[in-house]
Motif scaffolding. Structure first.
Motif, PDB file in Angstrom:
ATOM      1  N   VAL A 160       0.800  -1.017   0.726  1.00  8.39           N
ATOM      2  CA  VAL A 160       0.213  -0.477  -0.366  1.00  8.39           C
ATOM      3  C   VAL A 160       1.016   1.491  -0.078  1.00  8.39           C
ATOM      4  O   VAL A 160       0.977   2.350  -1.241  1.00  8.39           O
ATOM      5  CB  VAL A 160      -0.640   0.199   1.021  1.00  8.39           C
ATOM      6  N   ILE A 161       1.548   0.811   0.588  1.00  8.73           N
ATOM      7  CA  ILE A 161       2.826   2.511   0.239  1.00  8.73           C
ATOM      8  C   ILE A 161       3.243   3.062  -0.883  1.00  8.73           C
ATOM      9  O   ILE A 161       3.638   3.889  -1.425  1.00  8.73           O
ATOM     10  CB  ILE A 161       4.150   2.057   1.960  1.00  8.73           C
ATOM     11  N   VAL A 162       4.035   1.831  -0.803  1.00  9.69           N
ATOM     12  CA  VAL A 162       4.275   1.556  -2.708  1.00  9.69           C
ATOM     13  C   VAL A 162       3.580   2.222  -3.263  1.00  9.69           C
ATOM     14  O   VAL A 162       3.627   3.428  -4.423  1.00  9.69           O
ATOM     15  CB  VAL A 162       5.366  -0.079  -2.897  1.00  9.69           C
ATOM     16  N   GLY A 163       2.267   1.849  -3.727  1.00 15.66           N
ATOM     17  CA  GLY A 163       1.346   2.532  -4.643  1.00 15.66           C
ATOM     18  C   GLY A 163       1.293   3.641  -3.879  1.00 15.66           C
ATOM     19  O   GLY A 163       1.116   4.273  -5.295  1.00 15.66           O
ATOM     20  N   LEU A 164       0.897   4.421  -2.811  1.00 18.20           N
ATOM     21  CA  LEU A 164       0.595   5.564  -2.410  1.00 18.20           C
ATOM     22  C   LEU A 164       1.508   6.468  -2.839  1.00 18.20           C
ATOM     23  O   LEU A 164       1.674   7.420  -3.677  1.00 18.20           O
ATOM     24  CB  LEU A 164       0.184   5.849  -1.175  1.00 18.20           C
ATOM     25  N   VAL A 165       2.711   5.900  -3.311  1.00 18.53           N
ATOM     26  CA  VAL A 165       4.120   6.405  -3.395  1.00 18.53           C
ATOM     27  C   VAL A 165       3.678   7.241  -5.043  1.00 18.53           C
ATOM     28  O   VAL A 165       3.930   7.902  -5.384  1.00 18.53           O
ATOM     29  CB  VAL A 165       5.060   5.666  -3.121  1.00 18.53           C
ATOM     30  N   PHE A 166       4.192   6.091  -5.650  1.00 18.97           N
ATOM     31  CA  PHE A 166       3.998   5.719  -7.031  1.00 18.97           C
ATOM     32  C   PHE A 166       2.714   6.575  -7.144  1.00 18.97           C
ATOM     33  O   PHE A 166       2.434   6.966  -9.126  1.00 18.97           O
ATOM     34  CB  PHE A 166       3.659   4.220  -7.774  1.00 18.97           C
ATOM     35  N   PHE A 167       1.521   6.825  -6.693  1.00 19.34           N
ATOM     36  CA  PHE A 167       0.582   7.299  -7.128  1.00 19.34           C
ATOM     37  C   PHE A 167       0.214   9.055  -7.427  1.00 19.34           C
ATOM     38  O   PHE A 167       0.471   9.676  -7.798  1.00 19.34           O
ATOM     39  CB  PHE A 167      -0.512   7.508  -6.486  1.00 19.34           C
ATOM     40  N   SER A 168       1.135   8.905  -5.837  1.00 18.90           N
ATOM     41  CA  SER A 168       2.080  10.787  -5.727  1.00 18.90           C
ATOM     42  C   SER A 168       3.110  11.281  -6.970  1.00 18.90           C
ATOM     43  O   SER A 168       2.778  11.895  -7.818  1.00 18.90           O
ATOM     44  CB  SER A 168       2.958  10.945  -4.634  1.00 18.90           C
ATOM     45  N   LEU A 200      -5.575   5.503   1.158  1.00 16.17           N
ATOM     46  CA  LEU A 200      -4.304   6.194   2.473  1.00 16.17           C
ATOM     47  C   LEU A 200      -5.559   6.125   3.322  1.00 16.17           C
ATOM     48  O   LEU A 200      -5.598   6.113   4.581  1.00 16.17           O
ATOM     49  CB  LEU A 200      -4.371   8.135   1.746  1.00 16.17           C
ATOM     50  N   LEU A 201      -7.041   6.284   3.391  1.00 16.40           N
ATOM     51  CA  LEU A 201      -7.945   6.270   4.600  1.00 16.40           C
ATOM     52  C   LEU A 201      -7.886   4.849   4.847  1.00 16.40           C
ATOM     53  O   LEU A 201      -8.130   4.930   6.536  1.00 16.40           O
ATOM     54  CB  LEU A 201      -9.243   7.201   4.293  1.00 16.40           C
ATOM     55  N   LEU A 202      -7.761   3.783   4.214  1.00 15.68           N
ATOM     56  CA  LEU A 202      -7.714   3.137   4.517  1.00 15.68           C
ATOM     57  C   LEU A 202      -6.705   2.004   5.038  1.00 15.68           C
ATOM     58  O   LEU A 202      -6.705   1.445   6.144  1.00 15.68           O
ATOM     59  CB  LEU A 202      -7.768   1.530   2.865  1.00 15.68           C
ATOM     60  N   LEU A 203      -5.419   2.856   4.515  1.00 14.30           N
ATOM     61  CA  LEU A 203      -4.192   1.832   6.030  1.00 14.30           C
ATOM     62  C   LEU A 203      -4.106   2.866   7.098  1.00 14.30           C
ATOM     63  O   LEU A 203      -3.857   2.064   8.242  1.00 14.30           O
ATOM     64  CB  LEU A 203      -2.953   3.092   5.470  1.00 14.30           C
ATOM     65  N   LEU A 204      -5.053   4.161   7.335  1.00 10.46           N
ATOM     66  CA  LEU A 204      -5.493   5.066   8.759  1.00 10.46           C
ATOM     67  C   LEU A 204      -5.846   4.063   8.800  1.00 10.46           C
ATOM     68  O   LEU A 204      -5.839   3.892  10.459  1.00 10.46           O
ATOM     69  CB  LEU A 204      -5.199   6.400   8.368  1.00 10.46           C
ATOM     70  N   THR A 205      -7.492   3.262   9.223  1.00  7.02           N
ATOM     71  CA  THR A 205      -8.094   2.924   9.157  1.00  7.02           C
ATOM     72  C   THR A 205      -8.121   1.343   9.732  1.00  7.02           C
ATOM     73  O   THR A 205      -7.666   1.566  10.983  1.00  7.02           O
ATOM     74  CB  THR A 205      -9.559   2.504   8.861  1.00  7.02           C
ATOM     75  N   SER A 385      -3.661  -3.143  -5.057  1.00  4.51           N
ATOM     76  CA  SER A 385      -2.511  -1.856  -4.209  1.00  4.51           C
ATOM     77  C   SER A 385      -1.427  -1.073  -4.663  1.00  4.51           C
ATOM     78  O   SER A 385      -1.130  -0.036  -4.539  1.00  4.51           O
ATOM     79  CB  SER A 385      -1.823  -2.325  -3.016  1.00  4.51           C
ATOM     80  N   GLN A 386      -1.214  -1.861  -5.871  1.00  2.94           N
ATOM     81  CA  GLN A 386       0.216  -1.040  -7.231  1.00  2.94           C
ATOM     82  C   GLN A 386      -0.769  -0.796  -8.601  1.00  2.94           C
ATOM     83  O   GLN A 386      -0.271  -0.632  -9.541  1.00  2.94           O
ATOM     84  CB  GLN A 386       0.688  -2.664  -7.495  1.00  2.94           C
ATOM     85  N   GLN A 387      -1.890  -0.595  -8.319  1.00  2.98           N
ATOM     86  CA  GLN A 387      -2.886   0.479  -9.285  1.00  2.98           C
ATOM     87  C   GLN A 387      -1.370   1.517 -10.164  1.00  2.98           C
ATOM     88  O   GLN A 387      -2.288   2.238 -10.678  1.00  2.98           O
ATOM     89  CB  GLN A 387      -4.391   0.789  -9.127  1.00  2.98           C
ATOM     90  N   GLY A 388      -1.617   2.644  -9.033  1.00  3.71           N
ATOM     91  CA  GLY A 388      -0.506   3.580  -9.022  1.00  3.71           C
ATOM     92  C   GLY A 388       0.500   3.290  -9.529  1.00  3.71           C
ATOM     93  O   GLY A 388       1.381   3.848 -10.559  1.00  3.71           O
ATOM     94  N   THR A 389       1.089   2.017  -9.232  1.00  2.36           N
ATOM     95  CA  THR A 389       2.555   1.751 -10.246  1.00  2.36           C
ATOM     96  C   THR A 389       2.877   1.997 -11.348  1.00  2.36           C
ATOM     97  O   THR A 389       3.027   1.726 -12.427  1.00  2.36           O
ATOM     98  CB  THR A 389       2.811   0.356  -9.026  1.00  2.36           C
ATOM     99  N   PHE A 390       1.370   0.804 -12.075  1.00  5.40           N
ATOM    100  CA  PHE A 390       0.840   0.680 -13.330  1.00  5.40           C
ATOM    101  C   PHE A 390       0.180   1.462 -13.751  1.00  5.40           C
ATOM    102  O   PHE A 390       0.908   1.999 -14.949  1.00  5.40           O
ATOM    103  CB  PHE A 390      -0.057  -0.462 -13.210  1.00  5.40           C
ATOM    104  N   ILE A 391      -0.333   2.387 -13.542  1.00  3.07           N
ATOM    105  CA  ILE A 391      -0.532   3.986 -13.529  1.00  3.07           C
ATOM    106  C   ILE A 391       0.754   4.801 -14.574  1.00  3.07           C
ATOM    107  O   ILE A 391       0.656   5.206 -15.372  1.00  3.07           O
ATOM    108  CB  ILE A 391      -1.201   4.668 -13.144  1.00  3.07           C
ATOM    109  N   PHE A 392       2.075   4.760 -13.099  1.00  2.00           N
ATOM    110  CA  PHE A 392       3.336   5.266 -13.569  1.00  2.00           C
ATOM    111  C   PHE A 392       3.445   5.297 -14.711  1.00  2.00           C
ATOM    112  O   PHE A 392       4.116   6.054 -14.958  1.00  2.00           O
ATOM    113  CB  PHE A 392       3.370   5.469 -11.918  1.00  2.00           C
ATOM    114  N   LEU A 393       3.910   3.385 -14.320  1.00  2.00           N
ATOM    115  CA  LEU A 393       4.901   2.960 -15.310  1.00  2.00           C
ATOM    116  C   LEU A 393       4.015   2.811 -16.619  1.00  2.00           C
ATOM    117  O   LEU A 393       4.449   3.084 -17.724  1.00  2.00           O
ATOM    118  CB  LEU A 393       5.034   1.408 -15.314  1.00  2.00           C
ATOM    119  N   ILE A 394       2.763   2.731 -17.202  1.00  2.00           N
ATOM    120  CA  ILE A 394       2.048   2.442 -18.590  1.00  2.00           C
ATOM    121  C   ILE A 394       2.156   4.640 -18.901  1.00  2.00           C
ATOM    122  O   ILE A 394       3.006   3.988 -20.534  1.00  2.00           O
ATOM    123  CB  ILE A 394       1.117   2.145 -18.317  1.00  2.00           C
TER     124      ILE A 394
END
Length: 423
Positions: A160-168, A200-205, A385-394
């Protein structure tokens, strides 16, 4: 009680504070020679603490979910019931949707499950139907939660943290780069925003669940926000599919008329208002549907379909659009210049296929099949959790047009500094 000259067509419901009974006393009286019958309905306050269930079980948790009640037919010769008797119990303890309910009666020294069944239930009440009279109660059996897997929890946290980083990083890429007028990134930006906030909200919850769970209102608000954010993410995925479908249908150019119709403001209204309308309708139909023990949507009353229903519809529509996109791409390849090699055509097709599978949320399909498979659960966790990573890569790394600066010109100095700060 009723006598031989009763004028009622239906016996009124007898009730106490936490329970009630529906019995066909009029029909019973007609089966008696005196044409009369009487019913006594009693509720025993705190008796549930004395007559605790004692079933042979080592793992399950069993607790009384109702007060203890009794029903009998005094001064009635023929006590044969003409219809099953329905008892309505108000839950006096917290209801667990995953628990197993049993309508039981007291037999000398133990509770027996015989002749009674659960007719219907919700988070507040349960209706039991019985073919005999006695002393009754409602019992709930719950299995212990699965033991926490430290490795799986650690994997979830890291992913989740890795996914949040790549979303950012994806959002920074879209913000710091100047895209050509023919490229509409509004859907991709809002997909990243919705899913970034949701994860992020799910991780904090998950990390502060023990504290949040004690605040029922806060728990309900969080589950409502998660519902809205994930729904808006799916709506934006559908908008992305529509935009891609229009682009494929107009490979040569995108007319100014289409750009005007699909303006940023128009897309934002659709992307967020649709999700908001679905949530408002859901709250109107089931006001207590939010705030489960995991601060998510409650499973009773079918309220989970306020999320699964729109998701299934969007996934179905995205699948239809995806098939049409593949067909349109195939037709476009056939019309290309003969000098374009088959390898290049295949690469383009694979790229588009991968982009669609990731961006349009195909990884969510695995969520329907993870109940009994550890492997599928891990795979779903990683992909989702890696949707952000995939979006960034693609869209930011593996896009040939981006790398050759033919679609946009980036401020490489600023972007390099941002990447350096992240890593």
């Amino acid at each position: 009680m009723v006598g031989p000259h009763v004028t009622l067509n239906k016996m009124p419901r007898l009730g106490t504070t936490n329970s009630s009974v529906d019995i066909d006393l009029i029909g019973i009286s007609k089966n008696n020679s005196e044409r009369s019958a009487a019913v006594a309905f009693m509720s025993y306050v705190t008796m549930e603490n004395l007559l605790k269930p004692d079933f042979n079980t080592s793992k399950d948790t069993i607790k009384m979910l109702s007060t203890v009640i009794s029903a009998t037919l005094p001064k009635t010769t023929n006590t044969t019931l003409t219809k099953p008797v329905n008892f309505t119990f108000r839950h006096i303890r917290e209801f667990d949707p995953s628990g197993s309910l049993s309508c039981v009666y007291w037999n000398i020294s133990e509770w027996i499950v015989d002749g009674c069944s659960v007719l219907k239930t919700n988070s507040s009440y349960t209706v039991c139907s019985c073919v005999h009279l006695s002393t009754f109660a409602l019992i709930m059996r719950t299995s212990p939660p699965p033991e926490s897997d430290p490795l799986l929890d650690l994997l979830n946290l890291v992913c989740v943290i890795v996914g949040l980083v790549f979303f950012s990083l994806a959002l920074l890429t879209f913000a710091l780069c100047q895209w050509s007028p023919g490229v509409n990134n509004v859907a991709r930006i809002n997909i990243c925003i919705s899913l970034l906030l949701a994860h992020l909200l799910l991780l904090l919850t998950e990390n502060f669940l023990s504290f949040i769970r004690r605040q029922q209102v806060l728990c309900a608000v969080i589950s409502g926000l998660l519902h809205f954010l994930f729904l808006s993410g799916f709506v934006w995925m559908f908008i992305e599919a529509v935009l891609l479908f229009i682009c494929v249908k107009n490979l040569s150019k995108i007319s100014s008329k289409k750009r005007k119709v699909l303006s940023t403001g128009f897309l934002c209204v659709i992307g967020y208002v649709v999700a908001l309308v679905v949530e408002c309708v859901s709250v109107g139909l089931v006001p207590e549907g939010y705030g489960s023990k995991h601060c998510w949507i409650k499973l009773d009353k079918g309220f989970i379909w306020s999320f699964l229903g729109p998701v299934c519809v969007i996934l179905a529509l995205n699948t239809i659009l995806f098939i049409n996109i593949v067909i349109s791409l195939n037709s476009a390849f056939k019309s290309l210049n003969a000098e374009v090699s088959q390898i290049k055509q295949t690469k383009i097709m694979v790229f588009k296929t991968l982009a669609q599978c990731v961006v349009l949320g195909c990884s969510w399909i695995l969520g329907f099949f993870t109940n009994d498979s550890k492997v599928l659960e891990i795979l779903f966790l990683i992909l989702n959790s890696q949707q952000g990573t995939f979006i960034f890569l693609i869209y930011c790394v593996l896009n040939n047009k981006v790398r050759h600066h033919s679609v946009y010109m980036c401020n490489l100095d600023v972007f390099t500094e941002v990447l350096f700060l992240f890593w």
